[in-house]
Scaffold this active site. Sequence first.
Site, PDB file in Angstrom:
ATOM      1  N   SER A 216       0.818  -1.353  -0.063  1.00 56.21           N
ATOM      2  CA  SER A 216      -0.039  -0.100  -0.055  1.00 56.21           C
ATOM      3  C   SER A 216       0.890   1.140   0.055  1.00 56.21           C
ATOM      4  O   SER A 216       1.608   1.517   1.038  1.00 56.21           O
ATOM      5  CB  SER A 216      -0.785   0.037   1.181  1.00 56.21           C
ATOM      6  OG  SER A 216      -1.591   1.404   1.271  1.00 56.21           O
TER       7      SER A 216
ATOM      8  N   TYR B 272     -22.552  -0.843  17.322  1.00 57.15           N
ATOM      9  CA  TYR B 272     -23.198  -1.322  16.036  1.00 57.15           C
ATOM     10  C   TYR B 272     -23.617  -2.814  16.306  1.00 57.15           C
ATOM     11  O   TYR B 272     -24.692  -2.858  15.686  1.00 57.15           O
ATOM     12  CB  TYR B 272     -21.912  -1.360  15.106  1.00 57.15           C
ATOM     13  CG  TYR B 272     -22.346  -1.712  13.537  1.00 57.15           C
ATOM     14  CD1 TYR B 272     -22.877  -0.749  12.620  1.00 57.15           C
ATOM     15  CD2 TYR B 272     -22.322  -2.991  13.159  1.00 57.15           C
ATOM     16  CE1 TYR B 272     -23.450  -1.247  11.175  1.00 57.15           C
ATOM     17  CE2 TYR B 272     -22.694  -3.527  11.940  1.00 57.15           C
ATOM     18  CZ  TYR B 272     -23.332  -2.668  10.905  1.00 57.15           C
ATOM     19  OH  TYR B 272     -23.671  -2.786   9.655  1.00 57.15           O
TER      20      TYR B 272
ATOM     21  N   SER C 138     -13.674   3.632   2.895  1.00 60.48           N
ATOM     22  CA  SER C 138     -12.373   3.312   2.280  1.00 60.48           C
ATOM     23  C   SER C 138     -12.445   1.492   2.338  1.00 60.48           C
ATOM     24  O   SER C 138     -11.622   1.080   1.455  1.00 60.48           O
ATOM     25  CB  SER C 138     -11.183   3.894   2.989  1.00 60.48           C
ATOM     26  OG  SER C 138     -10.949   3.204   4.346  1.00 60.48           O
TER      27      SER C 138
ATOM     28  N   GLY D 144     -16.174   7.095   7.909  1.00 58.47           N
ATOM     29  CA  GLY D 144     -17.587   6.824   7.376  1.00 58.47           C
ATOM     30  C   GLY D 144     -17.721   7.076   5.799  1.00 58.47           C
ATOM     31  O   GLY D 144     -18.803   7.083   5.259  1.00 58.47           O
TER      32      GLY D 144
ATOM     33  N   ASP E 187     -22.274  -0.174   1.240  1.00 57.71           N
ATOM     34  CA  ASP E 187     -20.846   0.366   0.993  1.00 57.71           C
ATOM     35  C   ASP E 187     -20.321  -0.741  -0.599  1.00 57.71           C
ATOM     36  O   ASP E 187     -19.945   0.313  -1.176  1.00 57.71           O
ATOM     37  CB  ASP E 187     -20.062   0.145   1.980  1.00 57.71           C
ATOM     38  CG  ASP E 187     -20.380   0.944   3.273  1.00 57.71           C
ATOM     39  OD1 ASP E 187     -21.660   1.464   3.274  1.00 57.71           O
ATOM     40  OD2 ASP E 187     -19.798   0.572   4.181  1.00 57.71           O
TER      41      ASP E 187
HETATM   42  P1  ADP Z   1     -14.029   3.013   6.625  1.00 56.08           P
HETATM   43  O1  ADP Z   1     -14.288   2.052   5.719  1.00 56.08           O
HETATM   44  O2  ADP Z   1     -15.134   3.776   7.149  1.00 56.08           O
HETATM   45  O3  ADP Z   1     -13.089   4.122   5.713  1.00 56.08           O
HETATM   46  P2  ADP Z   1     -12.822   0.693   8.084  1.00 56.08           P
HETATM   47  O4  ADP Z   1     -12.324   0.832   9.303  1.00 56.08           O
HETATM   48  O5  ADP Z   1     -14.120   0.063   7.691  1.00 56.08           O
HETATM   49  O6  ADP Z   1     -13.519   2.343   7.908  1.00 56.08           O
HETATM   50  O7  ADP Z   1     -11.806   0.406   6.981  1.00 56.08           O
HETATM   51  C1  ADP Z   1     -10.401   1.110   7.006  1.00 56.08           C
HETATM   52  C2  ADP Z   1      -9.495   0.095   7.123  1.00 56.08           C
HETATM   53  O8  ADP Z   1      -9.117  -0.033   5.695  1.00 56.08           O
HETATM   54  C3  ADP Z   1      -8.002   0.644   7.365  1.00 56.08           C
HETATM   55  O9  ADP Z   1      -7.483   0.615   8.550  1.00 56.08           O
HETATM   56  C4  ADP Z   1      -7.190  -0.101   6.483  1.00 56.08           C
HETATM   57  O10 ADP Z   1      -6.834  -1.462   7.055  1.00 56.08           O
HETATM   58  C5  ADP Z   1      -8.102  -0.573   5.283  1.00 56.08           C
HETATM   59  N1  ADP Z   1      -7.487   0.608   4.180  1.00 56.08           N
HETATM   60  C6  ADP Z   1      -8.354   1.208   3.201  1.00 56.08           C
HETATM   61  N2  ADP Z   1      -7.777   1.659   2.401  1.00 56.08           N
HETATM   62  C7  ADP Z   1      -6.389   1.393   2.393  1.00 56.08           C
HETATM   63  C8  ADP Z   1      -5.361   1.828   1.771  1.00 56.08           C
HETATM   64  N3  ADP Z   1      -5.392   2.607   0.483  1.00 56.08           N
HETATM   65  N4  ADP Z   1      -4.083   1.544   2.367  1.00 56.08           N
HETATM   66  C9  ADP Z   1      -3.884   0.644   3.274  1.00 56.08           C
HETATM   67  N5  ADP Z   1      -4.933   0.257   3.957  1.00 56.08           N
HETATM   68  C10 ADP Z   1      -6.381   0.597   3.722  1.00 56.08           C
HETATM   69 MG    MG Z   2     -15.447   0.331   6.241  1.00 50.00          MG
END
Ligand code: ADP
Ligand code: MG
Length: 405
Positions: free
Chosen positions: A72, A230, A134, A131, A180
């Site tokens: 990443s 949740y 990602s 939220g 999502d």
């Molecule tokens: P949200 O989906 O609301 O952003 P989540 O806790 O569900 O929050 O997801 C976030 C997690 O997704 C991060 O802690 C990481 O592990 C992973 N993640 C998402 N995008 C990336 C990225 N570009 N690089 C590394 N990890 C990522």
């Molecule tokens: Mg999430």
Amino acid sequence: MENIREKLAELKNKYREIYGNEAEASVFAPGRVNLIGEHTDYNGGYVFPCALSYGTFALGRKRGDRKIRMYSDNVTRLGIMESSLDDLKAYENDHFTGYVKGVIWAAEEAGFVCSTGMDILIWGDVPNGSGLSSSAALEVSIGLLIKTMFSFDAMTQPQIALLSQKAENDFMGMQCGIMDQFISAMGKDGHALLLNTGTLQYQHIPLEISGAEFVIVNSCVKHSLVGSAYNDRRNECETALRLIREAMQDGRIAMPASGKLPEGLCELTPAEFEAAAGVLQDQILYARAKHAVYENDRTIRAAEALSHGDTELFGKLMRESHASMRDLYEVSCEEMDILTDIANAKDYVLGARMTGGGFGGCSVNLIRKGYAEQFRKEVGEEYTAKTGKKPLFYAGIPCEGARRV
Ligand code: ADP
Ligand code: MG
């Protein structure tokens, strides 16, 4: 994403630098914002999200062996993380690779078996844990990447969404609904998506809002309650549904108009719910169920309003939605109430509400066209004055769903 092409060129260079090879496939999957319909997605109800211009790139190349290497460019300190097709299991120190392995595993379970290992590079600009999903952007990007690399022609976009949800539920252990992943895979430029999470029937609704626009504000707070609260809410909704179904089965209350026992709270209309509410003696259960039922009804009305440009009504429903999340579902927090109160007090704001699971994260705001600058300045300053936090602003919705780039 300001400029997809430039960023992609940069990432292709990065790929070459990291793996010493050319990427042979590259995809992009967006994050999302839910305009209205919160906590309805695990109650068989409607949601109304749209895809963001922010999202996750995934670049990949097949290998000659069964190794999976993952990098990443957001978390460079981790370096190249290594796993194998023969070890698709979750480990404590997986970090983001859990999402990658989870999707490969879920695809395999569905019969889409990757025949070789691969080298993957990801990078995204959806803020993590705010939220805007990602995690779904990451999962869906990996689903589309393996579809592309391994020519899984039978794998449809809705299926990519389902595989991604399975990865999050069964591999990562997060019991999220389907919203999502579905919007990330199925978003359409210029449209929001009205999705029935019970049946997965959906409709792309054009956002005919020439006089208004959506702005997202990141409160930059995230309270740690998220996971446990949740699960509590899900359990409370399940209990409420069970009590209502039991009372319907033994004739204490009338069956819904459909003649079938509801599979989810959101199958009940507000009138059917009020007729059944007597069996929910526990005030908390009543409040939770009431939120789900009325939020679902608001979502249907809001999508209808937006489809013919009634932004006034949409804004009003957004405000009601926030009040319900705050008072009935109790998933807001002080900072988020401050942020939405500040926005809702402006005469150029049609409606503001928290979006996403709760306890912080982002608000979504429908504002009159031409006021974005003033909104940023005024809401930014007042929020900082009251909370000491500096909010972040995002625009540029709605965009296309996951795609090859
Ligand atoms: P949200 O989906 O609301 O952003 P989540 O806790 O569900 O929050 O997801 C976030 C997690 O997704 C991060 O802690 C990481 O592990 C992973 N993640 C998402 N995008 C990336 C990225 N570009 N690089 C590394 N990890 C990522
Ligand atoms: Mg999430």
